[in-house]
Structures are given as C-alpha cells and as structure tokens.
Motif scaffolding. Structure first.
Motif, short mmCIF file in Angstrom:
data_model
loop_
_atom_site.label_atom_id
_atom_site.label_comp_id
_atom_site.label_asym_id
_atom_site.label_seq_id
_atom_site.Cartn_x
_atom_site.Cartn_y
_atom_site.Cartn_z
N SER A 1 0.95 -1.29 0.04
CA SER A 1 -0.36 -0.33 0.10
C SER A 1 0.85 1.12 -0.25
CB SER A 1 -0.86 -0.44 1.12
OG SER A 1 -0.05 -0.41 2.47
N GLU A 2 1.81 1.54 0.97
CA GLU A 2 2.71 2.44 0.80
C GLU A 2 4.64 2.16 0.32
OE1 GLU A 2 1.24 5.45 1.80
OE2 GLU A 2 -1.25 3.59 1.95
N SER A 3 4.47 3.57 -0.21
CA SER A 3 6.82 3.46 -0.40
C SER A 3 6.91 2.93 1.28
CB SER A 3 6.88 4.73 -1.02
OG SER A 3 6.20 5.75 -0.33
N PRO A 4 8.29 2.51 1.19
CA PRO A 4 8.54 2.33 2.36
C PRO A 4 9.19 3.03 2.43
CG PRO A 4 9.26 0.65 0.23
CD PRO A 4 8.69 1.66 -0.61
N GLY A 5 10.70 3.10 3.95
CA GLY A 5 10.49 4.38 4.68
C GLY A 5 9.72 5.26 5.38
N LEU A 6 10.21 6.27 5.38
CA LEU A 6 9.73 7.45 6.00
C LEU A 6 8.13 7.92 5.95
CD1 LEU A 6 12.33 9.82 6.76
CD2 LEU A 6 11.14 8.09 7.98
N TRP A 7 6.93 8.05 6.34
CA TRP A 7 5.60 8.50 5.39
C TRP A 7 5.98 8.53 4.77
CZ3 TRP A 7 1.26 10.90 9.35
CH2 TRP A 7 0.46 10.62 7.83
N TRP A 8 5.89 9.15 3.47
CA TRP A 8 5.84 10.12 2.02
C TRP A 8 4.89 10.82 2.25
CZ3 TRP A 8 2.17 10.66 -1.80
CH2 TRP A 8 0.36 9.48 -1.98
N GLU A 9 3.60 10.73 2.65
CA GLU A 9 2.71 12.26 2.73
C GLU A 9 3.47 13.62 3.23
OE1 GLU A 9 -0.66 10.14 4.05
OE2 GLU A 9 -1.61 9.59 1.85
N ARG A 10 4.31 12.89 4.54
CA ARG A 10 4.93 13.83 5.09
C ARG A 10 5.95 14.44 4.71
NH1 ARG A 10 1.88 15.56 9.56
NH2 ARG A 10 4.06 16.17 10.62
N THR A 11 7.62 13.26 3.62
CA THR A 11 7.98 14.14 4.25
C THR A 11 8.49 14.19 2.05
OG1 THR A 11 8.46 11.45 3.63
CG2 THR A 11 9.55 12.35 6.05
N PRO A 12 9.67 15.18 1.97
CA PRO A 12 10.17 15.15 0.88
C PRO A 12 10.08 13.53 0.17
CG PRO A 12 10.83 16.54 2.10
CD PRO A 12 10.87 15.81 2.83
N GLY A 13 9.44 13.48 -1.57
CA GLY A 13 10.15 12.17 -2.12
C GLY A 13 11.10 12.15 -3.22
N GLY A 14 11.68 11.19 -2.82
CA GLY A 14 12.89 11.22 -4.35
C GLY A 14 12.28 10.87 -5.67
N ASP A 15 13.03 10.46 -6.94
CA ASP A 15 13.11 10.24 -8.13
C ASP A 15 12.44 9.10 -7.88
OD1 ASP A 15 15.44 8.84 -7.82
OD2 ASP A 15 16.07 10.19 -9.08
N TRP A 16 11.74 8.37 -9.32
CA TRP A 16 11.76 7.23 -9.90
C TRP A 16 12.55 6.14 -9.61
CZ3 TRP A 16 8.43 3.75 -10.38
CH2 TRP A 16 8.60 2.56 -11.45
#
Length: 451
Positions: free
Chosen positions: A110-125
């Motif tokens: 359901s979610e991308s691994p690592g820090l909660w993506w909705e509250r932290t800057p995301g990386g590239d593909w």
C-alpha cells in the motif's frame, strides 16, 4: 437553484463544519456540467474561502492518472492486460498488469517503504523503484483488492515513459488545459488554504507539512479548487469534451471490485471509486493528505454531482456530506426528463426488424433508438437486456448487460425481410422456435404438439 434548496445545502454544510471543527470547508453541487451552487464556512487567511481557493485534493489525483492511462489505451499505445514489464521494465513486480494497477488488484504494497511519503519529501523514480526491490508484492496479483498508493506512483512513471515527459506536463497538456482547469496544480498557488491538524480535545491547530512527494506524487500531489473540481465531476459523469470518449469513462466507472458484503455499497473501477447509496450509483474519488480532505463524486444517471474540500487532517465527514448534498438536490429539485421527440429519420428496412422476437420460447422486444442503436429487452422484464451500437451493415455491438461486447447480426430473407437474429450463438426468431434452419440443434418434427 431555489432559495429553499440553497438554504438546505448551506445548512448541511454549516452543520458539518461546526460539528467536525473544520478550519474551513467548501462544497459545491454540479448539474448539467456546471457548478450550480457552492458554499463555504470557516476562514482561510481571515476570510471565508471561495470557489477559487485551492485545497490539496490527495487521492483524487489518481483519477487524473487513470484518465491519462486510458488515453494511452484508446490510442493503442498499451493494452490494459499488458504486464508492466512490457512498458516499464526493471521492476520487481513486472508481471502485474496495467488494469490491476488501475483497480488496486496488483498485490503491491500500500505504501512506499521508508518514511511516511505523505509527510516527507519524495525521491525520484529510481529511488522509489530501488526501495521496492524486495517485498513489494504482498498479495498474489489479481487475487484481492488492496489499495496501493505505490501502484499509482508506478502508473505515473508509466505515463511519463510512454509520453516522454513528466506526468504533470502530460496531464496539463492533455487534460487540464483542454477542460479549462487552470487552477489545478502540483504545488499551491494563492489563494490557497493552509493544512491543519485539529487537536482532538481542544480547539487548537497544528500546521501540517505539504512536501513534494516526488515519484509518489501521482498518488496524491495535486491542489485544486471548487470551480476546477466541478468541471472534473462533470467529466466523471460523462461530460468529457474531447479528452476521452464517454464510453471509456463509463468503463472506468464499472466496478472491478466490490466490498465483500451481503449488498455492496462501495467498490473500485479503473482509477475511480464507486458507491451505491440511496438507490444511486456514484463514481469519483475521495482524497486525504496531512492537513486536507476532499471528495468529488457524480451520478452519471442524473448528471448531478458534488464536491467538498476541507483543510483538516481528519474528522470531517466529507463522504456523507457529499452524498447528502446530492440527495438534497435530487429531492428538492429533481431533474425533469428530456421531452420525448420522434426520430428525425428512419430506415424502413431497419424499422421492419423491430418488435417481438423469441429466444426459444422466451419473448423479447427489439426497439429502435436514435442513431440506429437497438435495445433488446425481455418482455417479462427479467433476463438479459442490452443496448447495441451499429458496427456495420446489419451488425451491432453490445454495450451493457450480459451481451456487452458481443455482436448482434440481423439475418434477412432473399427479399430483405428480417428472418432471425444471431447473438453470441443464440438465435432469436419471430415465432417461438420459428425459422427451424436458424435454431441450433434444429427443431423436432412435427413441431409444437399437445402433451
């Protein structure tokens, strides 16, 4: 709208804003493709928000990604049954199909691994793909519905690869600008609401972050306004302009999955959520991001829809508010049916095919509709009814029901008189088991007889 209707809508909106302690709340009703009513409560920067105030719309972003994918399908650049590997190689889940990703049945986490993506800057593909190298598939593809934000990050990259541009540039060029949605953007553009969390036990606020989600942005990045979302609600309801064929949007609305309950009330199509409430079937999507909640749903049968935007992390019942707004409008001001008008022209050879037909002993009625469409309906009102679109000389394609996608062929005698219908190996004849040569397996001699 009537003043009594507008007051009923405003009262429902005001009750929700006060009862749920939303810092601000904007809602709108859509009819005939237009925003016919909007209301607001609370404040943004000390003023009541307007239909032009931006809010983050969260997962409603997914509906836009779904439309971009379906445009690629309609252009022949992909098939919904294609595995991801056919267009986006190099993932650990390349056997999942495009359709499964759209319908949240790919089995992806359901979610991308690592820090909660909705509250932290995301990386590239590349960073997202590397994080999914192991353990990304948590269920067998196609086996279950499992909502996956990751899946729409993947679909955003798929769009970018096939179009040769980032997903938002493609969205802006192919969808937003053609529909006049100039206030739907990946980042906030003033006037815009700040996102807040409301303390559960005190009337105080905490500001929420709104970072760029990077490769996960296709799952929930967009900001929009009531005015822009009204156009999107109309689009979901079938007013698609030149962006997508209405039949394709209808395909997106069809549930690929429904809740496993005695009577389903919610499901998911191809990038669109589906609801059954109050005798209506709605399609659209909800959205949430830290500090924001949003909904946008349409009833394709009536053309009525509603949208809601709030700048609160949780606790605002936008789903119930949205369906209540639609219900209020339909009860207070039901749409009048379009006036009946006779056909402007008719083909006598086709008119001769209308009327009573029989599938074995079961009577059906064949109706001629506008634009040479046909409708085949059981006389008893139960059974397999379908509409058919012309597909050539004396040939039609099924649009709905059991015969969706099947070919209806009208056979004629040498003098042009309709003799029988052939539909997915079933023969329909004027009389019960009439035209024996057209009946599979033949008709036992001497025909009908007493017991």
């Amino acid at each position: 709208m009537l003043q009594t209707t507008e007051f009923a809508l405003l009262h429902r909106l005001a009750t929700e804003q006060a009862g749920s302690r939303a810092p601000s709340l904007v809602a709108g009703v859509v009819r005939r493709g237009e925003l016919v009513w909007h209301g607001a409560r609370g404040t943004v920067d000390g003023r009541e928000p307007t239909a032009d105030t931006q809010y983050r719309i969260g997962s409603i972003t997914k509906t836009f990604i779904g439309v971009l994918v379906m445009r690629l399908r309609d252009e022949g650049k992909l098939d919904l049954n294609d595995p991801l590997d056919a267009h986006l190689p190099g993932t650990a889940f390349g056997s999942a199909t495009v359709a499964q990703l759209l319908a949240h049945t790919s089995g992806l986490t359901s979610e991308s691994p690592g820090l909660w993506w909705e509250r932290t800057p995301g990386g590239d593909w590349d960073a997202l793909n590397a994080s999914l190298a192991q353990g990304a598939t948590v269920l067998r593809p196609g086996a279950h519905f499992h909502y996956s934000n990751v899946g729409f990050g993947v679909l955003g990259e798929l769009v970018a690869r096939l179009r040769g541009a980032d997903w938002f540039s493609v969205l802006d060029a192919e969808v937003l600008r053609p529909l006049g949605m100039t206030r739907t953007t990946p980042d906030r553009v003033a006037p815009a609401a700040d996102g807040w969390a409301v303390h559960p036990y005190a009337d105080v606020l905490l500001p929420e972050p709104t970072p760029d989600a990077g490769a996960m942005a296709p799952a929930g990045q967009l900001w929009s306004t009531a005015t822009d979302l009204a156009r999107w609600v109309a689009f979901i309801g079938g007013d698609t302009g030149e962006v997508l064929h209405p039949d394709t949007v209808a395909e997106m609305r069809a549930p690929a999955h429904v809740d496993d309950a005695d009577a389903w009330t919610a499901g998911y199509g191809l990038g669109l959520q589906t609801l059954r409430t109050g005798g209506r079937r709605l399609a659209g999507h909800g959205g949430s991001m830290p500090g924001f909640l949003a909904t946008a749903f349409a009833d394709p049968a009536t053309g009525t829809g509603a949208l809601c935007l709030a700048n609160s992390t949780a606790g605002v019942g936008l789903g119930a508010l949205t369906t209540d707004l639609i219900d209020l409008v339909e009860r207070h001001e039901p749409e009048l049916p379009a006036p009946w008008r006779p056909l402007a022209e008719v083909d006598p050879a086709l008119l001769a095919a209308t009327g009573r037909w029989h599938w074995g002993p079961t009577p059906y009625t064949l109706h001629l509709l506008r634009d040479r469409w046909l409708e085949l309906v059981p006389v008893a009102g139960r059974g397999r009814a379908s509409r058919f679109r012309p597909a050539g000389a004396d040939r039609w394609t099924g649009l709905d029901g059991y015969y969706a996608g099947e070919t209806l062929v009208l056979h004629r005698d040498a003098d042009g008189t309709p003799s029988h219908l052939d539909l997915a190996t079933f023969s329909f004849t004027r009389d019960p088991y009439g035209t024996p040569e057209a009946i599979p397996g033949g008709v036992a001699a001497p025909g009908w007889r007493p017991a």
